[in-house]
Design a protein around this motif. Sequence first.
Motif, PDB file in Angstrom:
ATOM      1  N   ARG A 259       0.837  -1.333  -0.044  1.00 31.85           N
ATOM      2  CA  ARG A 259      -0.088   0.038  -0.107  1.00 31.85           C
ATOM      3  C   ARG A 259       0.995   1.342  -0.078  1.00 31.85           C
ATOM      4  O   ARG A 259       1.651   1.423   1.077  1.00 31.85           O
ATOM      5  CB  ARG A 259      -0.734  -0.095   1.103  1.00 31.85           C
ATOM      6  N   GLY A 260       0.639   2.133  -0.836  1.00 33.56           N
ATOM      7  CA  GLY A 260       1.523   3.430  -1.135  1.00 33.56           C
ATOM      8  C   GLY A 260       0.709   4.362  -0.352  1.00 33.56           C
ATOM      9  O   GLY A 260      -0.298   5.074  -0.862  1.00 33.56           O
ATOM     10  N   GLY A 261       1.240   4.814   0.666  1.00 39.77           N
ATOM     11  CA  GLY A 261       0.600   6.042   1.239  1.00 39.77           C
ATOM     12  C   GLY A 261       1.237   7.338   1.169  1.00 39.77           C
ATOM     13  O   GLY A 261       2.184   7.530   0.475  1.00 39.77           O
ATOM     14  N   ALA A 262       0.329   8.522   1.431  1.00 43.22           N
ATOM     15  CA  ALA A 262       0.522   9.897   1.152  1.00 43.22           C
ATOM     16  C   ALA A 262       2.056   9.656   1.786  1.00 43.22           C
ATOM     17  O   ALA A 262       2.530   9.263   3.001  1.00 43.22           O
ATOM     18  CB  ALA A 262      -0.430  10.492   1.622  1.00 43.22           C
ATOM     19  N   ARG A 263       2.929  10.781   1.360  1.00 44.66           N
ATOM     20  CA  ARG A 263       4.244  10.938   1.590  1.00 44.66           C
ATOM     21  C   ARG A 263       5.311   9.717   1.602  1.00 44.66           C
ATOM     22  O   ARG A 263       6.343   9.996   2.267  1.00 44.66           O
ATOM     23  CB  ARG A 263       4.215  11.674   3.205  1.00 44.66           C
ATOM     24  N   PHE A 264       4.741   8.720   1.051  1.00 46.83           N
ATOM     25  CA  PHE A 264       5.706   7.323   1.068  1.00 46.83           C
ATOM     26  C   PHE A 264       5.891   7.116  -0.351  1.00 46.83           C
ATOM     27  O   PHE A 264       6.153   5.797  -0.547  1.00 46.83           O
ATOM     28  CB  PHE A 264       4.979   6.312   1.929  1.00 46.83           C
ATOM     29  N   SER A 265       5.755   8.071  -1.381  1.00 44.41           N
ATOM     30  CA  SER A 265       6.008   7.370  -3.003  1.00 44.41           C
ATOM     31  C   SER A 265       7.620   6.978  -3.136  1.00 44.41           C
ATOM     32  O   SER A 265       7.325   5.904  -3.830  1.00 44.41           O
ATOM     33  CB  SER A 265       6.006   8.876  -3.622  1.00 44.41           C
ATOM     34  N   ALA A 266       8.531   7.542  -2.622  1.00 44.64           N
ATOM     35  CA  ALA A 266       9.896   6.967  -2.818  1.00 44.64           C
ATOM     36  C   ALA A 266      10.027   5.560  -2.179  1.00 44.64           C
ATOM     37  O   ALA A 266      10.351   4.740  -2.924  1.00 44.64           O
ATOM     38  CB  ALA A 266      10.980   7.796  -2.565  1.00 44.64           C
ATOM     39  N   PHE A 267       9.641   5.453  -0.936  1.00 47.26           N
ATOM     40  CA  PHE A 267       9.893   4.144  -0.174  1.00 47.26           C
ATOM     41  C   PHE A 267       8.904   3.081  -0.803  1.00 47.26           C
ATOM     42  O   PHE A 267       9.256   1.948  -0.846  1.00 47.26           O
ATOM     43  CB  PHE A 267       9.422   4.382   1.228  1.00 47.26           C
ATOM     44  N   ALA A 268       7.560   3.584  -0.952  1.00 49.78           N
ATOM     45  CA  ALA A 268       6.541   2.537  -1.344  1.00 49.78           C
ATOM     46  C   ALA A 268       6.823   1.959  -2.773  1.00 49.78           C
ATOM     47  O   ALA A 268       6.715   0.702  -3.341  1.00 49.78           O
ATOM     48  CB  ALA A 268       5.075   3.041  -1.433  1.00 49.78           C
ATOM     49  N   SER A 269       7.286   2.979  -3.673  1.00 49.17           N
ATOM     50  CA  SER A 269       7.781   2.307  -5.203  1.00 49.17           C
ATOM     51  C   SER A 269       8.826   1.462  -5.118  1.00 49.17           C
ATOM     52  O   SER A 269       8.763   0.433  -6.134  1.00 49.17           O
ATOM     53  CB  SER A 269       8.113   3.671  -6.055  1.00 49.17           C
ATOM     54  N   ALA A 270       9.898   1.780  -4.033  1.00 49.33           N
ATOM     55  CA  ALA A 270      10.990   0.618  -4.170  1.00 49.33           C
ATOM     56  C   ALA A 270      10.528  -0.512  -3.673  1.00 49.33           C
ATOM     57  O   ALA A 270      10.874  -1.800  -4.009  1.00 49.33           O
ATOM     58  CB  ALA A 270      12.024   1.350  -3.240  1.00 49.33           C
ATOM     59  N   LYS A 271       9.452  -0.614  -2.512  1.00 50.85           N
ATOM     60  CA  LYS A 271       9.000  -1.787  -1.778  1.00 50.85           C
ATOM     61  C   LYS A 271       8.005  -2.645  -2.854  1.00 50.85           C
ATOM     62  O   LYS A 271       8.330  -3.712  -2.801  1.00 50.85           O
ATOM     63  CB  LYS A 271       8.401  -1.366  -0.444  1.00 50.85           C
ATOM     64  N   PHE A 272       7.492  -1.917  -3.665  1.00 48.30           N
ATOM     65  CA  PHE A 272       6.577  -2.702  -4.598  1.00 48.30           C
ATOM     66  C   PHE A 272       7.674  -3.237  -5.473  1.00 48.30           C
ATOM     67  O   PHE A 272       7.172  -4.336  -5.765  1.00 48.30           O
ATOM     68  CB  PHE A 272       5.706  -1.635  -5.422  1.00 48.30           C
ATOM     69  N   ALA A 273       8.710  -2.553  -6.166  1.00 48.15           N
ATOM     70  CA  ALA A 273       9.523  -3.286  -6.902  1.00 48.15           C
ATOM     71  C   ALA A 273       9.959  -4.537  -6.497  1.00 48.15           C
ATOM     72  O   ALA A 273      10.428  -5.385  -7.048  1.00 48.15           O
ATOM     73  CB  ALA A 273      10.566  -2.271  -7.446  1.00 48.15           C
ATOM     74  N   LEU A 274      10.639  -4.182  -5.020  1.00 51.01           N
ATOM     75  CA  LEU A 274      11.265  -5.353  -4.249  1.00 51.01           C
ATOM     76  C   LEU A 274      10.523  -6.567  -4.319  1.00 51.01           C
ATOM     77  O   LEU A 274      10.963  -7.788  -4.468  1.00 51.01           O
ATOM     78  CB  LEU A 274      11.881  -4.876  -3.006  1.00 51.01           C
ATOM     79  N   ARG A 275       9.000  -6.381  -4.000  1.00 58.24           N
ATOM     80  CA  ARG A 275       8.001  -7.562  -4.178  1.00 58.24           C
ATOM     81  C   ARG A 275       7.978  -8.269  -5.469  1.00 58.24           C
ATOM     82  O   ARG A 275       7.992  -9.465  -5.343  1.00 58.24           O
ATOM     83  CB  ARG A 275       6.931  -7.231  -3.328  1.00 58.24           C
TER      84      ARG A 275
END
Length: 227
Positions: free
Chosen positions: A135-151
């Motif tokens: 889940r990509g939360g507000a203010r987490f675009s950099a972190f979430a995009s990398a975590k999505f890719a890692l998954r």
Amino acid sequence: MADHKPLALVAGAGAGLGQSLLATFEEAGFEPVGIGRTRPDTTIGAFYKTDLSDEVQMRELIGSLIATHGAPQIVVHNAAELVIAPFAETTLHDYQRTWASMVQSAVLLAQGVMQPMARAGGGTFIVSGATASLRGGARFSAFASAKFALRGLTQSLAREYQPAGIHVAHVILDGIIDTKRSRVLHSLDPTKMMSPNDIAAAYVALARQPKSTWTHELDLRPASEGF
């Protein structure tokens, strides 16, 4: 190398979960080796300071470890780079460093260990995910995009290397891990945080699963955490 304990390698073996993983693997009969950008004040087993996103450093270090210990039986990718900022204030460099820290480092780690593990008959490769993996939360675009890719990377590795006997697992850590730093930052009751030792025990359990019942994705959270 036959006289050595089987190698358990933790990439991103900082204070907190990284060191708990090394301690738990040591108790389970493995030779614990940690690698990371910053050496903790105290460490379980050997620790090698290295840039996990540097291709040359990783190739040389992993090659040396395998030459000494043989192919690892357990490998954990536990590296992270947290950026929390509004999208308009998140720079391209923020995205590049989060991706380098989490995705590029995982690629280099897998490139170094997967083929040797397959030739040795298998092992376990575990990737530490987060709530932001799903889940990509507000203010987490950099972190979430990398975590999505890692998954996604982890899923691809599982489908390619599972037939070779390598158990690839992605663990979603849905909560705040109990460390000295997190207690200061979040002022939470420790019973509402995730125990690093309990997480480490779950990782060992994954490594011990029989081939007939391998878990690919496991989500862990405190009993008090909503989801």
